[in-house]
Scaffold this motif. Structure first.
Motif, PDB file in Angstrom:
ATOM      1  N   SER A 126     -29.903  25.720 -11.922  1.00  0.00           N
ATOM      2  CA  SER A 126     -28.478  25.430 -11.994  1.00  0.00           C
ATOM      3  C   SER A 126     -28.288  24.225 -11.092  1.00  0.00           C
ATOM      4  CB  SER A 126     -27.654  26.601 -11.471  1.00  0.00           C
ATOM      5  OG  SER A 126     -26.381  26.119 -11.056  1.00  0.00           O
ATOM      6  N   LEU A 127     -27.512  23.240 -11.547  1.00  0.00           N
ATOM      7  CA  LEU A 127     -27.314  22.033 -10.746  1.00  0.00           C
ATOM      8  C   LEU A 127     -26.033  22.124  -9.905  1.00  0.00           C
ATOM      9  CD1 LEU A 127     -28.459  19.557 -13.525  1.00  0.00           C
ATOM     10  CD2 LEU A 127     -29.686  20.044 -11.391  1.00  0.00           C
ATOM     11  N   LYS A 128     -25.402  23.316  -9.904  1.00  0.00           N
ATOM     12  CA  LYS A 128     -24.146  23.486  -9.156  1.00  0.00           C
ATOM     13  C   LYS A 128     -24.360  23.283  -7.651  1.00  0.00           C
ATOM     14  CE  LYS A 128     -21.753  24.849 -12.882  1.00  0.00           C
ATOM     15  NZ  LYS A 128     -22.742  24.620 -13.956  1.00  0.00           N
ATOM     16  N   GLY A 129     -25.578  23.517  -7.163  1.00  0.00           N
ATOM     17  CA  GLY A 129     -25.878  23.309  -5.747  1.00  0.00           C
ATOM     18  C   GLY A 129     -25.818  21.844  -5.336  1.00  0.00           C
ATOM     19  N   TYR A 130     -25.879  20.934  -6.309  1.00  0.00           N
ATOM     20  CA  TYR A 130     -25.793  19.485  -6.022  1.00  0.00           C
ATOM     21  C   TYR A 130     -24.362  18.956  -6.195  1.00  0.00           C
ATOM     22  CZ  TYR A 130     -30.884  19.572  -6.666  1.00  0.00           C
ATOM     23  OH  TYR A 130     -32.222  19.854  -6.564  1.00  0.00           O
ATOM     24  N   PHE A 131     -23.654  19.474  -7.208  1.00  0.00           N
ATOM     25  CA  PHE A 131     -22.358  18.898  -7.589  1.00  0.00           C
ATOM     26  C   PHE A 131     -21.209  19.889  -7.505  1.00  0.00           C
ATOM     27  CE2 PHE A 131     -25.662  16.886 -10.205  1.00  0.00           C
ATOM     28  CZ  PHE A 131     -25.452  15.551  -9.939  1.00  0.00           C
ATOM     29  N   GLY A 132     -21.480  21.165  -7.216  1.00  0.00           N
ATOM     30  CA  GLY A 132     -20.460  22.187  -7.388  1.00  0.00           C
ATOM     31  C   GLY A 132     -20.184  22.365  -8.878  1.00  0.00           C
TER      32      GLY A 132
END
Lengths: 85, 382, 207
Positions: free
Chosen positions: B303-309
């Motif tokens: 999940s890329l949410k850790g980079y961009f929310g």
């Protein structure tokens, strides 16, 4: 205490838009979620806002709500004990 | 049927103002999420991924426009300007424009906002972008909650397949606003720390903002090196609850199954899954269940949410574009924030950025209203 | 499947305190505002779905119009259930957005409501319809300044042609300030009205 219970029933019906349920159809010990009144997760969040707005009680953990919103009886007891307004 | 590709692309975000810079920051493990103290946005400090306003101003001024544009319009224009110019595509009646956004200029409803509240109409936003660039076709605004960014790719593909357009530009964006933050907070969905998708210690989402753009085209002769073919896509509703994800992952399960069917691939063909992973308890659990039902539990996933929310209407397209670069660089990027598996079913979360030859990837998203979307992409062999 | 075989099976509209099914007026009440009108219509049409009262105006409007068209289909177990939803409007969920905005303006009286916030997305209405009729199908919500028959025609045709749906419930549901309007039509392989842009415009403007 019975005034508070009556007040809670009225509030639940208006704020949660339970249009086709009358106050005297809700017994003090009826379960509010599941098979009882059939409230759902959004209703639970809405009740958390109501506790804050009308009784000055802040719940930070939605899991806490699960126990408190078991029935009108349990809710009224909790509010009596913890209310700040 | 013609093959349909994703080609020229751009990312404007807190990790940079072009795709290569952003991807390089991800490779280095840099997060765009920071602690924000701004009472106009939220009464208490909060973690979010917010684009530096001075950088937006600078980038927008360099485009030479004198008119007044909102923050959202500016980042949309900055993003799409580069994609459009680099593609060299001439804007005829064969070229479509899709805007993916959940809330558009919603911040203009705030009485303190300098722009009038009428600016919040999404059709108006569509026409502002259309007129800035001189598109000749009517803009299509898609507002389908958090699946909008992936669904926009499906919709572009469908309109091209149907012959409405030959090429479609998608611009996908939402901004961090008081409106959004207060709403997700009332849902008790916000994490008080940087988010941790799929992790045992996860405690909710961070909100973020990006403006991402891409050219969807059937023109095989105008592709960038990181271009991918859209092999199959589908979007299925949970038919269960308007905010809570299905306990069985039904809609996501059906979406992936149906996307695989169109793509004529199976779970064994997937090299990588770019999942949704918002870091709420129920969403991440639901995804793990759906992926297990499909036998996708061993495929590397992040999940890329850790980079961009969670960048809302931008997220699905943002993550698809990173997926394209992931295939091109033969690199699996670490799922930032993850330390210990916190879902009931096994999934293969990428804990370290590693190189690996990659040909196919699956992108998924889920959102309010019970919507889910899945799309399968294949590297274009040069 | 040949595109020219696609038909508009039925259509429904709600406007000016009237509910129309195809050419027929099925409910009218000129005495009330929207909020009472839509509840009266709900009762008259035997909708019987208590969650209706929890919905915002946009969802009530779309839900009721969809229910009129889908109820006969979803109660018949033999019928295909892969019915996609492709809705559009010009005001998105702005009417509910304004309510949420009003709840966060005053920092001394700051109580945003989750039950309002959840409706600040237009596609929630599609979710409500999907839950009611058990539709695990394609959902898309488009925003246009004006009713756009061309895009809806192309989109519905593509969904059926590529096998992504058996039928598509299409149309326009809008709620803004004092105004409201719903026009939904079911694209199918059955029916007597040709599915083309001109017919869609004709049905939309005739109401």
């Amino acid at each position: 205490m019975s005034d508070l219970k009556q007040e809670l029933k009225e509030k639940i019906i208006t704020q949660l838009n339970l249009e086709d349920i009358a106050i005297d159809e809700i017994a003090d010990n009826d379960s509010l979620f599941g098979d009882g009144l059939g409230l759902d997760s959004i209703d639970a969040l809405e009740l958390i806002v109501m506790l804050d707005k009308d009784y000055g009680i802040k719940l930070t953990d939605p899991k806490e709500g699960k126990k408190i919103f078991e029935s009108i009886e349990v809710m009224a007891n909790y509010i009596t004990k913890h209310r700040t307004k | 049927m013609n093959k349909i590709y994703l080609s020229y692309n751009n990312i404007v975000s807190s990790l940079g103002f072009n795709s290569p810079t952003v991807v390089e920051n991800i490779r280095k493990g840099v997060s765009g999420i920071t602690l924000i103290e701004d009472e106009n946005l939220f009464p208490t400090p909060f973690y979010a991924s917010v684009i530096n306003s001075n950088l937006i101003k600078e980038a927008f001024e360099s485009l030479g426009s004198n008119d007044d544009y909102t923050r959202l319009e500016q980042i949309m224009i900055i993003s799409l300007d580069k994609t459009l110019k680099e593609s060299g595509v001439k804007l005829t009646d064969r070229v479509g424009l899709i805007l993916s956004t959940t809330k558009g200029n919603i911040d203009t409803l705030d009485p303190k906002h300098p722009m009038p509240p009428e600016r919040a109409y999404l059709g108006t936003l569509g026409h502002i972008v259309k007129n800035y660039f001189g598109f000749t076709t009517e803009p299509i605004v898609l507002s389908n909650a958090c699946v909008s960014g992936v669904l926009a790719v499906s919709i572009a593909k469908r309109f091209i397949a149907q012959g409405t357009f030959d090429q479609v530009f998608i611009i996908a964006s939402d901004v961090v606003s008081n409106f959004i933050l207060s709403g997700f907070n009332s849902f008790q969905a916000m994490s008080s720390l940087p988010c941790k998708p799929y992790c045992k210690q996860r405690s909710g989402i961070n909100i973020g903002e990006v403006a991402v753009s891409v050219l969807v085209s059937k023109d095989h002769d105008n592709l960038v090196p990181e271009a991918v073919e859209v092999l199959g896509e589908a979007s299925c509703n949970d038919a269960n609850h308007i905010s809570g994800p299905s306990r069985t992952g039904e809609g996501l399960y059906r979406s992936i199954q149906s996307a695989f069917k169109e793509a004529k691939v199976g779970p064994q063909d997937m090299d990588y899954i770019s999942a949704h992973g918002t870091a709420t308890t129920f969403n991440d659990e639901m995804e793990a269940i759906a992926l297990n039902r499909l036998g996708l539990d061993t495929v590397p996933l992040n999940s890329l949410k850790g980079y961009f929310g969670h960048t809302l209407g931008g997220s699905g397209l943002l993550e698809t574009i990173i997926g394209m670069h992931s295939l091109y660089h033969s690199t699996l990027y670490s799922s930032l924030g993850f330390t210990e598996l916190g879902v009931s079913q096994p999934i293969n979360v990428i804990t370290e950025t590693t190189t690996k030859n990659l040909d196919y990837f699956l992108k998924t998203a889920s959102g309010f209203g019970g919507c889910n979307t899945a799309a399968v992409f294949k590297k274009v062999q040069s | 499947m040949k595109v020219e075989q696609l038909k508009i099976k039925e259509y429904c509209s709600i406007f000016n305190n009237k509910v129309m099914l195809n050419e027929q007026l099925i409910f009218e009440n000129q005495e009330t505002d929207f909020s009472s009108f839509i509840k009266l219509a709900y009762k008259k049409l035997d909708t019987n779905y208590p969650k209706f009262f929890k919905m915002d105006d946009l969802s009530k409007l779309g839900f009721l119009a969809a229910d009129i068209l889908l109820k006969p289909i979803s109660s018949d177990s033999e019928r295909p259930k892969n019915i996609a939803l492709a809705f559009s409007n010009s005001a998105s969920s702005l009417e509910t957005d304004r309510k949420h905005q009003n709840s966060i303006v005053d920092k001394e009286n700051y109580f945003p409501s989750p039950a309002i916030f959840v409706y600040t997305l237009p596609n929630i209405c599609l979710g409500e319809i999907s839950i009611r009729h058990k539709l695990y199908s394609e959902n898309s919500f488009f925003i246009f300044n004006h009713f756009n028959a061309g895009y809806l025609y192309d989109y519905a045709t593509c969904l059926i042609k590529t096998g992504k749906a058996d039928e598509v419930l299409c149309g326009w549901i809008n709620r803004d300030a004092d105004d409201y309007e719903a026009f939904l039509y079911l694209v199918s392989t059955e029916g007597s009205i040709a599915h083309n842009k001109e017919e869609i415009i004709k049905l939309y403007t005739r109401k």
